[in-house]
Design a protein around this motif. Structure first.
Motif, PDB file in Angstrom:
ATOM      1  N   ASN A 215       0.821  -1.207   0.000  1.00  0.00           N
ATOM      2  CA  ASN A 215       0.000   0.000   0.000  1.00  0.00           C
ATOM      3  C   ASN A 215       0.855   1.257   0.000  1.00  0.00           C
ATOM      4  O   ASN A 215       1.328   1.692   1.039  1.00  0.00           O
ATOM      5  N   PRO A 216       1.075   1.858  -1.177  1.00  0.00           N
ATOM      6  CA  PRO A 216       1.826   3.114  -1.194  1.00  0.00           C
ATOM      7  C   PRO A 216       0.972   4.211  -0.589  1.00  0.00           C
ATOM      8  O   PRO A 216      -0.244   4.209  -0.678  1.00  0.00           O
ATOM      9  N   GLY A 217       1.598   5.133   0.056  1.00  0.00           N
ATOM     10  CA  GLY A 217       0.883   6.247   0.659  1.00  0.00           C
ATOM     11  C   GLY A 217       1.864   7.130   1.375  1.00  0.00           C
ATOM     12  O   GLY A 217       3.032   7.220   0.993  1.00  0.00           O
ATOM     13  N   GLY A 218       1.411   7.744   2.410  1.00  0.00           N
ATOM     14  CA  GLY A 218       2.322   8.601   3.147  1.00  0.00           C
ATOM     15  C   GLY A 218       1.729   9.061   4.450  1.00  0.00           C
ATOM     16  O   GLY A 218       0.533   8.932   4.698  1.00  0.00           O
ATOM     17  N   TYR A 219       2.616   9.531   5.275  1.00  0.00           N
ATOM     18  CA  TYR A 219       2.235  10.121   6.555  1.00  0.00           C
ATOM     19  C   TYR A 219       2.630  11.590   6.531  1.00  0.00           C
ATOM     20  O   TYR A 219       3.634  11.967   5.923  1.00  0.00           O
ATOM     21  N   LEU A 220       1.846  12.400   7.204  1.00  0.00           N
ATOM     22  CA  LEU A 220       2.232  13.775   7.457  1.00  0.00           C
ATOM     23  C   LEU A 220       2.142  13.961   8.963  1.00  0.00           C
ATOM     24  O   LEU A 220       1.077  13.773   9.550  1.00  0.00           O
ATOM     25  N   PHE A 221       3.272  14.279   9.566  1.00  0.00           N
ATOM     26  CA  PHE A 221       3.319  14.504  11.002  1.00  0.00           C
ATOM     27  C   PHE A 221       3.424  16.000  11.243  1.00  0.00           C
ATOM     28  O   PHE A 221       4.361  16.644  10.764  1.00  0.00           O
ATOM     29  N   GLU A 222       2.459  16.566  11.955  1.00  0.00           N
ATOM     30  CA  GLU A 222       2.497  17.976  12.332  1.00  0.00           C
ATOM     31  C   GLU A 222       3.137  18.061  13.712  1.00  0.00           C
ATOM     32  O   GLU A 222       2.710  17.368  14.642  1.00  0.00           O
ATOM     33  N   LEU A 223       4.176  18.895  13.842  1.00  0.00           N
ATOM     34  CA  LEU A 223       4.908  19.008  15.089  1.00  0.00           C
ATOM     35  C   LEU A 223       4.833  20.416  15.650  1.00  0.00           C
ATOM     36  O   LEU A 223       4.777  21.401  14.895  1.00  0.00           O
ATOM     37  N   GLU A 224       4.845  20.493  16.949  1.00  0.00           N
ATOM     38  CA  GLU A 224       4.986  21.756  17.647  1.00  0.00           C
ATOM     39  C   GLU A 224       6.051  21.548  18.705  1.00  0.00           C
ATOM     40  O   GLU A 224       5.968  20.597  19.492  1.00  0.00           O
ATOM     41  N   ASN A 225       7.056  22.425  18.715  1.00  0.00           N
ATOM     42  CA  ASN A 225       8.199  22.286  19.610  1.00  0.00           C
ATOM     43  C   ASN A 225       8.817  20.889  19.521  1.00  0.00           C
ATOM     44  O   ASN A 225       9.142  20.265  20.524  1.00  0.00           O
ATOM     45  N   ASN A 226       8.951  20.400  18.282  1.00  0.00           N
ATOM     46  CA  ASN A 226       9.596  19.116  17.954  1.00  0.00           C
ATOM     47  C   ASN A 226       8.870  17.884  18.475  1.00  0.00           C
ATOM     48  O   ASN A 226       9.455  16.812  18.570  1.00  0.00           O
ATOM     49  N   LYS A 227       7.578  18.003  18.802  1.00  0.00           N
ATOM     50  CA  LYS A 227       6.767  16.843  19.190  1.00  0.00           C
ATOM     51  C   LYS A 227       5.537  16.768  18.295  1.00  0.00           C
ATOM     52  O   LYS A 227       4.920  17.785  17.990  1.00  0.00           O
ATOM     53  N   VAL A 228       5.182  15.543  17.893  1.00  0.00           N
ATOM     54  CA  VAL A 228       4.026  15.336  17.022  1.00  0.00           C
ATOM     55  C   VAL A 228       2.748  15.719  17.763  1.00  0.00           C
ATOM     56  O   VAL A 228       2.511  15.280  18.887  1.00  0.00           O
ATOM     57  N   ILE A 229       1.926  16.555  17.099  1.00  0.00           N
ATOM     58  CA  ILE A 229       0.620  16.927  17.657  1.00  0.00           C
ATOM     59  C   ILE A 229      -0.528  16.400  16.797  1.00  0.00           C
ATOM     60  O   ILE A 229      -1.675  16.391  17.245  1.00  0.00           O
ATOM     61  N   GLU A 230      -0.219  15.969  15.561  1.00  0.00           N
ATOM     62  CA  GLU A 230      -1.243  15.433  14.671  1.00  0.00           C
ATOM     63  C   GLU A 230      -0.588  14.501  13.660  1.00  0.00           C
ATOM     64  O   GLU A 230       0.512  14.759  13.193  1.00  0.00           O
ATOM     65  N   VAL A 231      -1.300  13.397  13.347  1.00  0.00           N
ATOM     66  CA  VAL A 231      -0.841  12.453  12.336  1.00  0.00           C
ATOM     67  C   VAL A 231      -1.892  12.404  11.239  1.00  0.00           C
ATOM     68  O   VAL A 231      -3.081  12.279  11.517  1.00  0.00           O
ATOM     69  N   MET A 232      -1.432  12.492   9.972  1.00  0.00           N
ATOM     70  CA  MET A 232      -2.340  12.459   8.837  1.00  0.00           C
ATOM     71  C   MET A 232      -1.860  11.402   7.842  1.00  0.00           C
ATOM     72  O   MET A 232      -0.665  11.211   7.665  1.00  0.00           O
ATOM     73  N   ILE A 233      -2.825  10.733   7.213  1.00  0.00           N
ATOM     74  CA  ILE A 233      -2.519   9.857   6.086  1.00  0.00           C
ATOM     75  C   ILE A 233      -3.235  10.408   4.865  1.00  0.00           C
ATOM     76  O   ILE A 233      -4.298  11.010   4.972  1.00  0.00           O
ATOM     77  N   ASN A 234      -2.633  10.200   3.687  1.00  0.00           N
ATOM     78  CA  ASN A 234      -3.206  10.677   2.432  1.00  0.00           C
ATOM     79  C   ASN A 234      -3.385   9.524   1.470  1.00  0.00           C
ATOM     80  O   ASN A 234      -2.626   8.564   1.499  1.00  0.00           O
ATOM     81  N   ALA A 235      -4.361   9.664   0.600  1.00  0.00           N
ATOM     82  CA  ALA A 235      -4.642   8.636  -0.393  1.00  0.00           C
ATOM     83  C   ALA A 235      -3.588   8.625  -1.485  1.00  0.00           C
ATOM     84  O   ALA A 235      -3.017   9.638  -1.830  1.00  0.00           O
ATOM     85  N   SER A 236      -3.396   7.445  -2.036  1.00  0.00           N
ATOM     86  CA  SER A 236      -2.588   7.260  -3.231  1.00  0.00           C
ATOM     87  C   SER A 236      -3.438   6.416  -4.159  1.00  0.00           C
ATOM     88  O   SER A 236      -3.527   5.206  -4.002  1.00  0.00           O
TER      89      SER A 236
END
Length: 182
Positions: free
Chosen positions: A154-175
């Motif tokens: 399953n190709p895809g990806g993650y997007l990690f949103e960070l604040e002060n170098n810590k993850v605050i949100e995790v996102m996946i996107n469609a491929s």
């Protein structure tokens, strides 16, 4: 049994067994699978998401949904097959800000920038500072890390949103690989 019911039972069993996390992969978070049609999402997750003509004009295709106490941010997009035929709206991305969700590499809300790089160092990674549209300046304490990743087949990806170098949100996107699905 609906996916919503199955997911609730799954979360309850995690609590009873002492586990504190739910696996994220590149195409699924909780009851939501990217690439599925709006109709399938509503049926499987027991939601009633819809879009009006005004939403189409504003290009507002995002919705927040709460299931079993967890808030998901869903983004849909218009989907066309290779012949240019409109196939309806499909779920493009899902994001969560709850620390019970972790990738197979144990990355999730609360993980550090260094942990992400160590876990995905052999993948295609892009790190960038977030931009404040109002001031026209970068926000140094807020960064995003994009990881192009193949989870099994399953190709895809993650997007990690960070604040002060810590993850605050995790996102996946469609491929989207298969334009014949409707």
């Amino acid at each position: 049994m609906s996916i919503k019911s199955t997911f609730l039972i799954f979360l309850l069993s995690l609590g009873l067994n002492g586990f504190s996390q739910v696996h994220i992969d590149t195409h699924r978070i909780g009851p939501f699978t990217v690439g599925k049609s709006l109709e399938d999402i509503n049926e499987e997750a027991g939601t009633n998401i819809s879009f009006s003509a005004e939403d189409n004009v504003k290009f507002d295709f995002s919705r927040k949904v709460v299931i079993t106490g967890v808030e998901y941010r869903l983004v849909f997009q218009d989907y066309y097959n290779m012949n240019g035929t409109f196939m309806g709206k499909r779920l493009y991305s899902v994001s969560v800000s709850n620390d019970i969700f972790k990738t197979a590499e144990e990355i999730g809300v609360g993980s550090t920038r260094e942990e992400i790089i160590a876990a995905y160092g052999n993948s295609d990674i892009c790190i960038y500072s977030n931009w404040d549209e109002t001031t026209g300046k970068r926000i140094p304490q807020k960064t995003s890390i994009s990881v192009d990743y193949v989870d099994g087949n399953n190709p895809g990806g993650y997007l990690f949103e960070l604040e002060n170098n810590k993850v605050i949100e995790v996102m996946i996107n469609a491929s989207y690989q298969d334009e014949t699905k409707g």
